[in-house]
Design a protein around this motif. Structure first.
Motif, PDB file in Angstrom:
ATOM      1  N   HIS B  69       1.129  -1.490  -0.047  1.00  0.00           N
ATOM      2  CA  HIS B  69      -0.212  -0.073   0.546  1.00  0.00           C
ATOM      3  C   HIS B  69       0.377   1.329   0.137  1.00  0.00           C
ATOM      4  CE1 HIS B  69      -1.947  -3.290   1.852  1.00  0.00           C
ATOM      5  NE2 HIS B  69      -3.402  -2.589   1.574  1.00  0.00           N
ATOM      6  N   CYS B  91     -12.972  -2.316   4.738  1.00  0.00           N
ATOM      7  CA  CYS B  91     -11.460  -3.428   4.170  1.00  0.00           C
ATOM      8  C   CYS B  91     -12.363  -4.206   5.428  1.00  0.00           C
ATOM      9  CB  CYS B  91     -10.730  -2.335   5.631  1.00  0.00           C
ATOM     10  SG  CYS B  91      -8.841  -4.251   5.995  1.00  0.00           S
ATOM     11  N   PRO B  92     -12.369  -5.893   3.980  1.00  0.00           N
ATOM     12  CA  PRO B  92     -12.639  -7.163   5.039  1.00  0.00           C
ATOM     13  C   PRO B  92     -11.602  -7.090   6.071  1.00  0.00           C
ATOM     14  CG  PRO B  92     -12.049  -7.304   3.051  1.00  0.00           C
ATOM     15  CD  PRO B  92     -11.657  -6.050   3.390  1.00  0.00           C
ATOM     16  N   CYS B  95      -7.976  -4.158   8.837  1.00  0.00           N
ATOM     17  CA  CYS B  95      -7.144  -4.053   8.981  1.00  0.00           C
ATOM     18  C   CYS B  95      -6.401  -2.220   8.870  1.00  0.00           C
ATOM     19  CB  CYS B  95      -5.672  -4.983   8.821  1.00  0.00           C
ATOM     20  SG  CYS B  95      -6.317  -4.671   6.787  1.00  0.00           S
ATOM     21  N   ILE B  96      -7.609  -1.790   8.860  1.00  0.00           N
ATOM     22  CA  ILE B  96      -7.364  -0.089   9.073  1.00  0.00           C
ATOM     23  C   ILE B  96      -7.652   0.313   9.452  1.00  0.00           C
ATOM     24  CG2 ILE B  96      -6.693   1.836   7.493  1.00  0.00           C
ATOM     25  CD1 ILE B  96      -7.304   0.320   4.889  1.00  0.00           C
ATOM     26  N   CYS B 127      -3.916  -8.313   6.458  1.00  0.00           N
ATOM     27  CA  CYS B 127      -4.037  -7.138   4.883  1.00  0.00           C
ATOM     28  C   CYS B 127      -4.505  -8.572   4.516  1.00  0.00           C
ATOM     29  CB  CYS B 127      -3.423  -6.313   4.573  1.00  0.00           C
ATOM     30  SG  CYS B 127      -3.901  -5.364   2.663  1.00  0.00           S
ATOM     31  N   ILE B 128      -5.448  -8.830   2.975  1.00  0.00           N
ATOM     32  CA  ILE B 128      -5.278  -9.553   2.348  1.00  0.00           C
ATOM     33  C   ILE B 128      -5.218  -9.234   1.099  1.00  0.00           C
ATOM     34  CG2 ILE B 128      -7.249 -11.992   4.019  1.00  0.00           C
ATOM     35  CD1 ILE B 128      -9.347 -10.659   2.066  1.00  0.00           C
ATOM     36  N   PHE B 129      -4.864  -7.836   0.789  1.00  0.00           N
ATOM     37  CA  PHE B 129      -4.737  -7.349  -0.110  1.00  0.00           C
ATOM     38  C   PHE B 129      -5.607  -7.253  -1.814  1.00  0.00           C
ATOM     39  CE2 PHE B 129      -0.241  -8.073   1.431  1.00  0.00           C
ATOM     40  CZ  PHE B 129       0.155  -7.245   1.044  1.00  0.00           C
ATOM     41  N   CYS B 130      -6.956  -7.736  -0.886  1.00  0.00           N
ATOM     42  CA  CYS B 130      -7.577  -7.779  -1.458  1.00  0.00           C
ATOM     43  C   CYS B 130      -7.613  -5.966  -3.538  1.00  0.00           C
ATOM     44  CB  CYS B 130      -8.915  -8.169  -0.861  1.00  0.00           C
ATOM     45  SG  CYS B 130      -9.393  -6.343   0.135  1.00  0.00           S
ATOM     46  N   GLY B 131      -7.566  -4.779  -1.631  1.00  0.00           N
ATOM     47  CA  GLY B 131      -7.744  -4.118  -2.545  1.00  0.00           C
ATOM     48  C   GLY B 131      -9.098  -2.758  -2.545  1.00  0.00           C
ATOM     49  N   CYS B 133      -9.814  -1.385  -0.453  1.00  0.00           N
ATOM     50  CA  CYS B 133      -9.798   0.397  -0.142  1.00  0.00           C
ATOM     51  C   CYS B 133      -9.121   0.689  -0.687  1.00  0.00           C
ATOM     52  CB  CYS B 133      -8.339   0.145   1.079  1.00  0.00           C
ATOM     53  SG  CYS B 133      -7.334  -1.324   0.383  1.00  0.00           S
TER      54      CYS B 133
END
Ligand code: SF4
Ligand code: SF4
Lengths: 346, 230
Positions: B69, B91-92, B95-96, B127-131, B133
Motif C-alpha cells: 500500500h 476493509c474486510p 486492518c486499517i 491484510c488480504i490484499f483485496c484492494g 480500500c
C-alpha cells in the motif's frame, strides 16, 4: 581364501556402483522431468544441481522417525527393508561385464554365475511386492492399504506375462544362466541381424518391457503410489530414512531391470558386427565391456524417465485388463511360436 | 451444464497404444531438446517459461497488481487523504485504522482537503490484499502498489504507519512504478422514460398471449398422452 576376497570385492563394488547410479538417477529424473515440462528443475545445489541427491539424502537421514499410533510395529519396520533388500540382492546374479584377467586369474564380472540365475531374479523380483503390501498394511492407513492392495492386484496381472516372456528367451538360448545368455548373443544370425534377443524375440521384448514398467511401479503402472489419487499409496505414512529406503529401492530396482533388459535382449556387452575383445588386452576389455553394458543400461534408465513424463497413469481395472486380456495371450502365443520354430529348425 | 460424452471409435493403431506412446514420446523429446538448448543460453533468463527469481527480475508485473500500500500525494505534493474513513469501513480484514485531524490555517500546501489523517495504520499481517480500500477511496489516496517482496523478520516491520505509507509512495514515484491513472468511466445517458399508459396495456397483452400458449401446449400434451395410452 582368494575366491572369498574376490567375491567380497565384487559385491562391494557392484553395491557402490548401483547406489551411485540410483543416486544420479534421482537427479536425472528430476531435471529430465523439468526439461520435458518446460521447467528447469533443481539447479541450486552444486553445478547443475548435481548435489541435490546429496542434499535430499542428508534431509532424509536427519528427519525424525514417526511411528503412527495404530501402526503395526513389526510390519511397519519390515516393509521398507523387504522392499529395498530384494532390489539389491537381485544384482547378485546379473552380469556387469564380461571377464577380466588380473594376475593370471580369470575373474568373471558377475557376483556369482548361478546356473538358475534366471529363476533367482524372477523370485527375488516378486519378493519386493511383500515390502509394499506389508508396509501398506502395517501403516494402518486407508490410502496405504489401497496402495498395497493395488500392488498385489498388479502383481498377479503382470508377473505371468513377465515370466512367460522370459521363458521364451530361455527356449531360444537353452540356458538359465544369465552369463550364458549374454555370451550367446555374440555374432549374427540369418547373415545380417545381430544375435541379440530383441531380434530373436521382438514380441517377447515388447511384452517384457511393458511388464517391467509394472514391476518397477513406474508410470503408466504406478498404481500403488498414484500420488494424484491416494496421496502416496503404500508409503503415505512413512518418513525419514524409511521413506528413503522405499524411494531408493525403486531406483535400484530400475537399474536391475534395465540391466536385465540389456543382458537378455540387447546383447549385454556386445556391439553388433565387431568383436572388440580381439583388439583389446584382457584388462582393458573387462573395463570396456563394463562400460558398453552400462551405456546401454543408461539408455533404458532414460527410457523409464522419458515414458514417465509422457503418458498418464492407467486405471486400476485397465491394468488388470491389459495384463489378463492382452499380455498373457500374447505371451502364450509368443511361447508357442518360439517352441514351434525351435522344433522345426532342430 | 453437463457436456454430453462422445465415445470415440478407436482405430486398431490407437487401441494397440504403443504407436501413440511413441508419438507422445516424440513430443516430449522435442520439448526436452528445446529446453536443454535454451538452458545453455547465456544470461539469467534461459528457459522461456522460468524466471530464476532472485537473480532475474526482468519479469513484467501487471499494472493492476495489488502489492504494498501507499498513500498518494497530489500533483502539488499535498496529501490526498481526507480521513473520511471509508477505507477502514470497507476493509474486510479490519486492518486499517485512520485518525483524523483538522487542517489549520497555513497548512493548505500540506493537505489537500479540510481534514487530513493524523495517523494512518495498516496491519499487513491481517491484510488480504483485496484492494477494496483502493476501490472505496473517494480521493484515490490509498493505492496498492507493485512492490511484492513483503517478507519481514519481525511483526513490527509488518505494521505500516503513515510515514511508511508516504515513503512507499515516494519510492514508487522515484522508480517510476506508479500506477497509471484510472480511466474515467464513460457516463451512459439515462434511457428515456417510456409512457406509462401504453406500456401497461402492452404488458397485459403479452401476458394474455402467454396464457393462451400455455393452454395450447397443455392440449397438445393431453392429446399425446391419449395417443400413447392407446
Ligand atoms: S487490501 Fe483489502 S484487506 Fe488490505 S487494507 Fe485494503 S481493504 Fe483491507
Ligand atoms: S485513504 Fe481514502 S478512503 Fe481512506 S480515509 Fe483517506 S480519503 Fe478516506
Amino acid at each position: 581364501m582368494e575366491g572369498w576376497v574376490i567375491a567380497i570385492i565384487k559385491v562391494v563394488f557392484i553395491w557402490v556402483w548401483v547406489l551411485l547410479i540410483a543416486t544420479v538417477m534421482t537427479w536425472v529424473e528430476r531435471r529430465g522431468a523439468a526439461m520435458m515440462q518446460d521447467r528447469l528443475g533443481p539447479n541450486r545445489a552444486g553445478p547443475f544441481g548435481l548435489f541435490q541427491p546429496l542434499a535430499d539424502g542428508i534431509k532424509l537421514f536427519t528427519k525424525e522417525e514417526v511411528l503412527p499410533k495404530k501402526a503395526h510395529k513389526v510390519l511397519w519396520n519390515l516393509g521398507p527393508l523387504l522392499f529395498a533388500l530384494p532390489a539389491f540382492s537381485a544384482y547378485a546374479v546379473v552380469p556387469f561385464g564380461d571377464k577380466i584377467i588380473l594376475g593370471g586369474k580369470e575373474i568373471i564380472l558377475q557376483v556369482s554365475d548361478v546356473n538358475i540365475g534366471f529363476l533367482y531374479v524372477l523370485a527375488i523380483g516378486s519378493l519386493a511386492v511383500y515390502g509394499i503390501v506389508l508396509g501398506g498394511w502395517g501403516s494402518n492407513n486407508k490410502f496405504s492399504i489401497l496402495g498395497g492392495l493395488r500392488s498385489t492386484a498388479q502383481l498377479i496381472s503382470y508377473e505371468v506375462p513377465l515370466g512367460l516372456a522370459l521363458l521364451a528367451v530361455v527356449f531360444v538360448y537353452g540356458s538359465f544362466s544369465l552369463r550364458d545368455i549374454a555370451l550367446a548373443q555374440q555374432g549374427t544370425f540369418l547373415g545380417f541381424l545381430p544375435n541379440w534377443g530383441v531380434f530373436k524375440q521382438p514380441l517377447g521384448f515388447i511384452l517384457y518391457m511393458v511388464a517391467i514398467y509394472a514391476e518397477a511401479n513406474r508410470v503408466p503402472f504406478d498404481l500403488p503410489e498414484a500420488e494424484s489419487e491416494i496421496v502416496a499409496g503404500y508409503h503415505t505414512e512413512y518418513g525419514s530414512m524409511e521413506l528413503g529406503l522405499y524411494l531408493f529401492g525403486e531406483y535400484v530396482n530400475l537399474v536391475t531391470l534395465s540391466t536385465l533388459v540389456v543382458v537378455l535382449y540387447f546383447g549385454a556387452w556386445h556391439i553388433p558386427y565387431i568383436d572388440i575383445s580381439k583388439f583389446l588386452g584382457p584388462v582393458s576389455w573387462g573395463i570396456v565391456s563394463f562400460l558398453i553394458l552400462y551405456l546401454k543400461v543408461a539408455f533404458f534408465l532414460w527410457l523409464f524417465v522419458w515414458v514417465r513424463w509422457t503418458i498418464p497413469r492407467f486405471r486400476y481395472d485397465q491394468v488388470m485388463g491389459l495384463g489378463w486380456k492382452a499380455l498373457i495371450p500374447l505371451a502364450l502365443f509368443n511361447l508357442f511360436i518360439t517352441a514351434l520354430f525351435i522344433q522345426l529348425s532342430a | 451444464m453437463a457436456r454430453p460424452v462422445v465415445k470415440k471409435k478407436y482405430t486398431l493403431g490407437e487401441r494397440i497404444y504403443l504407436l501413440e506412446i511413441l508419438k507422445g514420446m516424440a513430443l516430449t523429446w522435442k520439448h526436452f531438446v528445446f529446453n536443454v538448448k535454451a538452458s545453455f543460453r547465456p544470461g539469467p533468463h534461459t528457459v522461456p517459461t522460468c524466471w530464476q527469481y532472485p537473480e532475474d527480475r526482468t519479469r513484467e508485473i501487471s499494472p493492476v497488481y495489488r502489492g504494498l500500500h501507499m498513500l498518494c500525494l497530489d500533483e502539488k505534493g499535498r496529501e490526498k487523504c481526507i480521513a473520511c474513513g471509508t477505507c477502514a469501513k470497507t476493509c474486510p480484514a479490519h486492518c486499517i485504522t485512520v485518525k483524523k485531524g483538522k487542517r489549520k490555517e497555513g497548512e493548505e500546501d500540506k493537505y489537500a482537503g479540510k481534514m487530513y489523517c493524523a495517523s494512518f495504520d495498516i496491519d499487513l499481517l491481517h491484510c488480504i490484499f483485496c484492494g477494496l480500500c483502493q476501490e472505496a477511496c473517494p480521493k484515490e489516496a490509498i493505492v496498492l502498489g507493485r512492490e511484492f517482496e513483503l517478507a519481514q523478520y519481525t511483526r513490527e516491520e509488518c505494521h505500516l504507519d503513515k510515514q511508511k505509507l508516504l515513503a512507499n509512495y515516494r519510492k514508487a514515484k522515484e522508480e517510476g512504478k506508479l500506477r497509471p491513472p484510472r480511466k474515467a468511466v464513460p457516463v451512459v445517458p439515462a434511457p428515456p422514460k417510456p409512457e406509462v399508459k401504453g406500456a401497461s396495456s402492452k404488458a397485459t397483452e403479452v401476458k394474455k398471449g402467454q396464457v393462451e400458449v400455455k393452454k395450447a401446449t397443455k392440449k397438445a400434451k393431453n392429446a399425446e398422452k391419449a395417443k400413447s395410452g392407446d
